[in-house]
Motif scaffolding. Structure first.
Motif, PDB file in Angstrom:
ATOM      1  N   SER A 187       0.844  -1.331  -0.063  1.00 47.42           N
ATOM      2  CA  SER A 187       0.108   0.038   0.053  1.00 47.42           C
ATOM      3  C   SER A 187       0.990   1.012  -0.113  1.00 47.42           C
ATOM      4  O   SER A 187       1.775   1.385   0.711  1.00 47.42           O
ATOM      5  CB  SER A 187      -0.697  -0.075   1.213  1.00 47.42           C
ATOM      6  OG  SER A 187      -1.417   1.273   1.591  1.00 47.42           O
ATOM      7  N   TYR A 188       0.800   2.256  -0.899  1.00 46.55           N
ATOM      8  CA  TYR A 188       1.727   3.280  -1.174  1.00 46.55           C
ATOM      9  C   TYR A 188       0.992   4.666  -1.123  1.00 46.55           C
ATOM     10  O   TYR A 188       1.631   5.618  -0.887  1.00 46.55           O
ATOM     11  CB  TYR A 188       2.203   3.166  -2.612  1.00 46.55           C
ATOM     12  CG  TYR A 188       3.243   2.048  -2.732  1.00 46.55           C
ATOM     13  CD1 TYR A 188       4.629   2.195  -2.200  1.00 46.55           C
ATOM     14  CD2 TYR A 188       3.085   0.814  -2.990  1.00 46.55           C
ATOM     15  CE1 TYR A 188       5.684   1.210  -2.333  1.00 46.55           C
ATOM     16  CE2 TYR A 188       4.057  -0.305  -2.839  1.00 46.55           C
ATOM     17  CZ  TYR A 188       5.380  -0.027  -2.657  1.00 46.55           C
ATOM     18  OH  TYR A 188       6.182  -0.877  -2.559  1.00 46.55           O
ATOM     19  N   GLY A 189      -0.229   4.720  -1.520  1.00 45.07           N
ATOM     20  CA  GLY A 189      -0.943   6.136  -1.441  1.00 45.07           C
ATOM     21  C   GLY A 189      -1.266   6.769  -0.321  1.00 45.07           C
ATOM     22  O   GLY A 189      -1.615   6.221   1.071  1.00 45.07           O
ATOM     23  N   PHE A 190      -0.946   7.900  -0.254  1.00 49.08           N
ATOM     24  CA  PHE A 190      -1.197   8.921   0.831  1.00 49.08           C
ATOM     25  C   PHE A 190      -0.225   8.429   2.285  1.00 49.08           C
ATOM     26  O   PHE A 190      -1.191   8.682   3.402  1.00 49.08           O
ATOM     27  CB  PHE A 190      -2.438   9.422   0.746  1.00 49.08           C
ATOM     28  CG  PHE A 190      -3.191   9.725  -0.180  1.00 49.08           C
ATOM     29  CD1 PHE A 190      -2.952  11.111  -0.838  1.00 49.08           C
ATOM     30  CD2 PHE A 190      -4.110   8.919  -0.723  1.00 49.08           C
ATOM     31  CE1 PHE A 190      -3.330  11.313  -2.065  1.00 49.08           C
ATOM     32  CE2 PHE A 190      -4.598   9.350  -2.179  1.00 49.08           C
ATOM     33  CZ  PHE A 190      -4.181  10.665  -2.849  1.00 49.08           C
ATOM     34  N   ARG A 191       0.573   7.907   2.083  1.00 50.23           N
ATOM     35  CA  ARG A 191       1.173   7.384   3.380  1.00 50.23           C
ATOM     36  C   ARG A 191       2.678   8.129   3.518  1.00 50.23           C
ATOM     37  O   ARG A 191       3.488   8.568   2.615  1.00 50.23           O
ATOM     38  CB  ARG A 191       1.660   6.141   3.280  1.00 50.23           C
ATOM     39  CG  ARG A 191       0.358   5.184   3.317  1.00 50.23           C
ATOM     40  CD  ARG A 191       0.728   3.510   3.170  1.00 50.23           C
ATOM     41  NE  ARG A 191       1.446   3.396   4.405  1.00 50.23           N
ATOM     42  CZ  ARG A 191       2.245   1.838   4.491  1.00 50.23           C
ATOM     43  NH1 ARG A 191       1.760   1.124   3.518  1.00 50.23           N
ATOM     44  NH2 ARG A 191       2.910   1.771   5.459  1.00 50.23           N
ATOM     45  N   SER A 277      -9.744  12.402   4.715  1.00 55.19           N
ATOM     46  CA  SER A 277     -10.167  11.549   3.759  1.00 55.19           C
ATOM     47  C   SER A 277      -9.194  10.228   3.149  1.00 55.19           C
ATOM     48  O   SER A 277      -9.456   9.306   3.302  1.00 55.19           O
ATOM     49  CB  SER A 277     -10.843  12.293   2.539  1.00 55.19           C
ATOM     50  OG  SER A 277     -11.398  11.245   1.766  1.00 55.19           O
ATOM     51  N   PRO A 278      -8.089  10.850   2.987  1.00 53.58           N
ATOM     52  CA  PRO A 278      -6.933   9.750   2.281  1.00 53.58           C
ATOM     53  C   PRO A 278      -6.728   8.658   3.257  1.00 53.58           C
ATOM     54  O   PRO A 278      -6.543   7.558   3.052  1.00 53.58           O
ATOM     55  CB  PRO A 278      -5.798  10.479   1.844  1.00 53.58           C
ATOM     56  CG  PRO A 278      -6.204  12.057   1.850  1.00 53.58           C
ATOM     57  CD  PRO A 278      -7.343  12.127   2.700  1.00 53.58           C
ATOM     58  N   LEU A 279      -6.414   9.237   4.745  1.00 52.81           N
ATOM     59  CA  LEU A 279      -6.245   8.056   5.568  1.00 52.81           C
ATOM     60  C   LEU A 279      -7.404   7.096   5.687  1.00 52.81           C
ATOM     61  O   LEU A 279      -7.334   5.876   6.059  1.00 52.81           O
ATOM     62  CB  LEU A 279      -5.787   8.806   7.032  1.00 52.81           C
ATOM     63  CG  LEU A 279      -5.651   7.818   8.170  1.00 52.81           C
ATOM     64  CD1 LEU A 279      -4.651   6.722   7.828  1.00 52.81           C
ATOM     65  CD2 LEU A 279      -5.395   8.802   9.413  1.00 52.81           C
ATOM     66  N   LEU A 280      -8.528   7.537   6.049  1.00 60.65           N
ATOM     67  CA  LEU A 280      -9.898   6.784   6.125  1.00 60.65           C
ATOM     68  C   LEU A 280      -9.934   5.870   5.211  1.00 60.65           C
ATOM     69  O   LEU A 280     -10.513   4.776   5.101  1.00 60.65           O
ATOM     70  CB  LEU A 280     -11.043   7.822   6.312  1.00 60.65           C
ATOM     71  CG  LEU A 280     -10.899   8.703   7.517  1.00 60.65           C
ATOM     72  CD1 LEU A 280     -12.356   9.482   7.574  1.00 60.65           C
ATOM     73  CD2 LEU A 280     -10.857   7.980   8.967  1.00 60.65           C
ATOM     74  N   ALA A 281      -9.599   6.444   3.902  1.00 57.42           N
ATOM     75  CA  ALA A 281      -9.909   5.602   2.518  1.00 57.42           C
ATOM     76  C   ALA A 281      -8.827   4.421   2.767  1.00 57.42           C
ATOM     77  O   ALA A 281      -9.019   3.252   2.268  1.00 57.42           O
ATOM     78  CB  ALA A 281      -9.524   6.372   1.316  1.00 57.42           C
ATOM     79  N   ASN A 282      -7.492   4.533   3.085  1.00 58.62           N
ATOM     80  CA  ASN A 282      -6.639   3.704   3.467  1.00 58.62           C
ATOM     81  C   ASN A 282      -6.800   2.769   4.357  1.00 58.62           C
ATOM     82  O   ASN A 282      -6.786   1.363   4.176  1.00 58.62           O
ATOM     83  CB  ASN A 282      -5.199   4.153   3.586  1.00 58.62           C
ATOM     84  CG  ASN A 282      -4.273   4.497   2.399  1.00 58.62           C
ATOM     85  OD1 ASN A 282      -4.650   3.936   1.216  1.00 58.62           O
ATOM     86  ND2 ASN A 282      -3.449   5.328   2.518  1.00 58.62           N
ATOM     87  N   ILE A 283      -7.588   3.142   5.588  1.00 56.91           N
ATOM     88  CA  ILE A 283      -8.121   2.087   6.532  1.00 56.91           C
ATOM     89  C   ILE A 283      -9.130   1.228   5.830  1.00 56.91           C
ATOM     90  O   ILE A 283      -9.086   0.107   6.429  1.00 56.91           O
ATOM     91  CB  ILE A 283      -8.531   3.126   7.669  1.00 56.91           C
ATOM     92  CG1 ILE A 283      -7.139   3.806   8.581  1.00 56.91           C
ATOM     93  CG2 ILE A 283      -9.335   2.126   8.640  1.00 56.91           C
ATOM     94  CD1 ILE A 283      -7.836   4.620   9.582  1.00 56.91           C
ATOM     95  N   TYR A 284      -9.931   1.818   5.242  1.00 55.38           N
ATOM     96  CA  TYR A 284     -11.406   1.154   4.751  1.00 55.38           C
ATOM     97  C   TYR A 284     -10.534   0.096   3.942  1.00 55.38           C
ATOM     98  O   TYR A 284     -11.046  -1.085   3.886  1.00 55.38           O
ATOM     99  CB  TYR A 284     -12.043   1.978   3.782  1.00 55.38           C
ATOM    100  CG  TYR A 284     -13.571   1.445   3.720  1.00 55.38           C
ATOM    101  CD1 TYR A 284     -14.439   1.743   4.431  1.00 55.38           C
ATOM    102  CD2 TYR A 284     -13.741   0.644   2.397  1.00 55.38           C
ATOM    103  CE1 TYR A 284     -15.619   1.336   4.005  1.00 55.38           C
ATOM    104  CE2 TYR A 284     -14.930   0.182   2.283  1.00 55.38           C
ATOM    105  CZ  TYR A 284     -16.181   0.309   3.186  1.00 55.38           C
ATOM    106  OH  TYR A 284     -17.265   0.084   2.974  1.00 55.38           O
TER     107      TYR A 284
END
Length: 502
Positions: A187-191, A277-284
């Motif tokens: 997983s690479y996005g918004f990290r 939003s990006p973090l919540l999306a990654n958690i989802y």
């Protein structure tokens, strides 16, 4: 903790995980975590030198130590909940969150800008901190705006009010300390410490170093708009036992979006464009997709399998076609359990990899198909020595979209002095090269620079009926102001080996 009052780690974590029945639907397996990475900070800070800068440095150190303690507990206790997190949303953390925001970002419904808020920052943050902790903080609806997509459609964004951005960024910092220990390596996005080129490198290395011969090019339909808020809260509750943090997130989810004077509230979506939003999306997707895909790779795949995900954009590679078909069918069902669906026209299984061209030729078929990922088209090519070479070319539609935007801006800048135009165009070309200047993509860089030059010439000749601008003079302007196309990024295998030491 952030003001020097030490608390033991046991005060941070207290409650055991939820029962197995609730967890089984979303968290079917644990996987190897990715090491935490430090959050990038703003290079500059505001305020007078001396005392203020010293205080800010001390505050940053205090915040960093507190988040490091959370990170350490998250790493050591994978199955436990954090029951005491809210006190970490301190004035120091809010101050740091404020300076990480973009100064020129568009204001929300409150109309409040970064510069306005900074005028009396200390008092503003003290008041905000007090309201957050006594429960008087009220989130405001996000302001709906639209930005153009490369395909000509409009992408809806939700612009939060300034104080909502500050609190969201502070909460995200606390949650990141936990979830960076949980998120998987693909997983690479918004990290923190990861970006698009890390994902591109990983995909290139995966295809070149394994027997991958089939690619699932997947597209989740309207992901940020379709997220189930109910499922999202259930996913958060696997690790977050502090109800005040959960209620804070629910405030942002339920506050709605203002458009044309009407506030719309929905039980779906996270408001694409908001800070949290990006973090919540990654958690989802960590619970809905990543853990399941990692388990599928270990237990179901009969050959090599790779996966690279950047937010809701992901590529899965397989050695065997049968694995790819089974995975695609089962992933479609898996996502449906969590209110998500694959776009039928944009999701496909294609033959692609080191042996794809050879195998297709033996079967009397044409060249392998291509696929797109993060702005590039991936192509099965050959080196000068005739060996397999994975080529990446800038997507044509993305280049055309960028050129359209430049053309529109050039019209507005038509009567600016040439040096002013040249400086701006040089900045545009340089920014484009910074992203797209990867090995095998030189031809696209040359084409982009040439198209920019044509548009510049057209504008300069149109602004005067008696223009005496010749190509010789134009070429001098181009060479003076537009950077030469050259490859700026190393080969993926080189950078990947340095970034991810094995």
């Amino acid at each position: 903790m952030t003001h020097g009052h030490e608390k033991s780690d046991s005060a941070i974590v207290a409650v055991k995980p939820t029962n197995k029945a609730e967890r089984s639907a979303a968290e079917q397996s644990a996987a190897e975590p990715t090491a935490a990475e430090p959050v990038e900070r703003r290079a500059e800070t505001k305020g007078n030198a001396g005392q203020q800068s010293t205080h800010r440095a001390q505050s940053r150190a205090s915040v960093s130590q507190a988040l490091e303690r959370i990170r350490r507990v998250a790493k050591e206790r994978k199955k436990e909940k954090f029951t005491s997190l809210f006190h970490h949303i301190s004035i120091d953390l809010l101050d740091e969150a404020f300076f990480e925001l973009k100064e020129n970002a568009a204001p929300g419904v409150d109309g409040l800008t970064w510069k306005d808020y900074e005028q009396d920052l200390e008092r503003n943050l003290e008041d905000l901190h007090a309201r957050v902790h006594r429960g008087a903080y009220r989130a405001l609806p996000s302001r709906r705006t639209y930005i153009p997509k490369p395909d000509g459609r409009q992408r809806p964004l939700a612009i939060a009010a300034l104080e909502d951005k500050i609190v969201q960024r502070a909460a995200a910092a606390v949650l990141n300390a936990i979830y960076e220990e949980d998120f998987l390596g693909f997983s690479y996005g918004f990290r923190p410490g990861r970006g698009t080129h890390d994902a591109l490198d990983a995909l290139d290395v995966g295809i070149n170093s394994t027997k991958v011969n089939w690619i699932v090019d997947a597209d989740i339909r309207s992901f940020f708009d379709e997220i189930s808020q109910e499922w999202l809260v259930r996913f958060l509750e696997h690790r977050i036992g502090d109800r005040r943090i959960i209620r804070l997130i629910q405030k942002w989810l339920k506050v709605g979006v203002l458009e044309d004077g009407i506030v719309t509230v929905s039980g779906r979506g996270t408001g694409q464009g908001s800070v949290i939003s990006p973090l919540l999306a990654n958690i989802y997707l960590h619970y809905a997709l990543d853990l399941w895909a990692e388990r599928w790779r270990r237990r179901e795949a009969t050959g090599d399998m790779i996966i690279v995900r950047y937010a809701d954009d992901f590529i899965v590679g397989f050695q065997h076609e049968a694995d790819g078909r089974r995975f695609l069918d089962e992933m479609r069902k898996r996502l449906q359990e969590f209110a998500l669906s694959l776009h039928p026209e944009k999701t496909r299984l294609i033959e692609f990899g080191r042996f794809a061209a050879r195998d297709r030729k033996e079967r009397g078929l044409g060249k392998p198909e291509t696929f797109n990922f993060l702005g590039f088209t991936f192509i099965c090519g050959k080196s000068r020595r005739g060996k397999f070479l994975l080529k990446r070319k800038t997507r044509r539609d993305r280049m055309r979209a960028k050129l359209r935007m430049v053309k529109e801006d050039m019209r507005r800048r038509m009567h600016q002095p040439i040096p002013q135009q040249g400086k701006w165009l040089g900045h545009v070309v340089r920014g484009y090269f910074n992203y797209h200047a990867v090995p095998t993509n030189l031809r696209a860089l040359v084409a982009f620079r040439a198209e920019i030059a044509k548009r510049w010439l057209r504008v300069l000749t149109r602004r005067s009926e008696r223009s005496d601008l010749t190509w010789a003079r134009m070429n001098r302007l181009i060479d003076d102001w537009l950077p030469q196309p050259r490859i700026l990024h190393p080969w993926p295998s080189q950078r990947f080996a340095v970034t991810y030491l094995r």
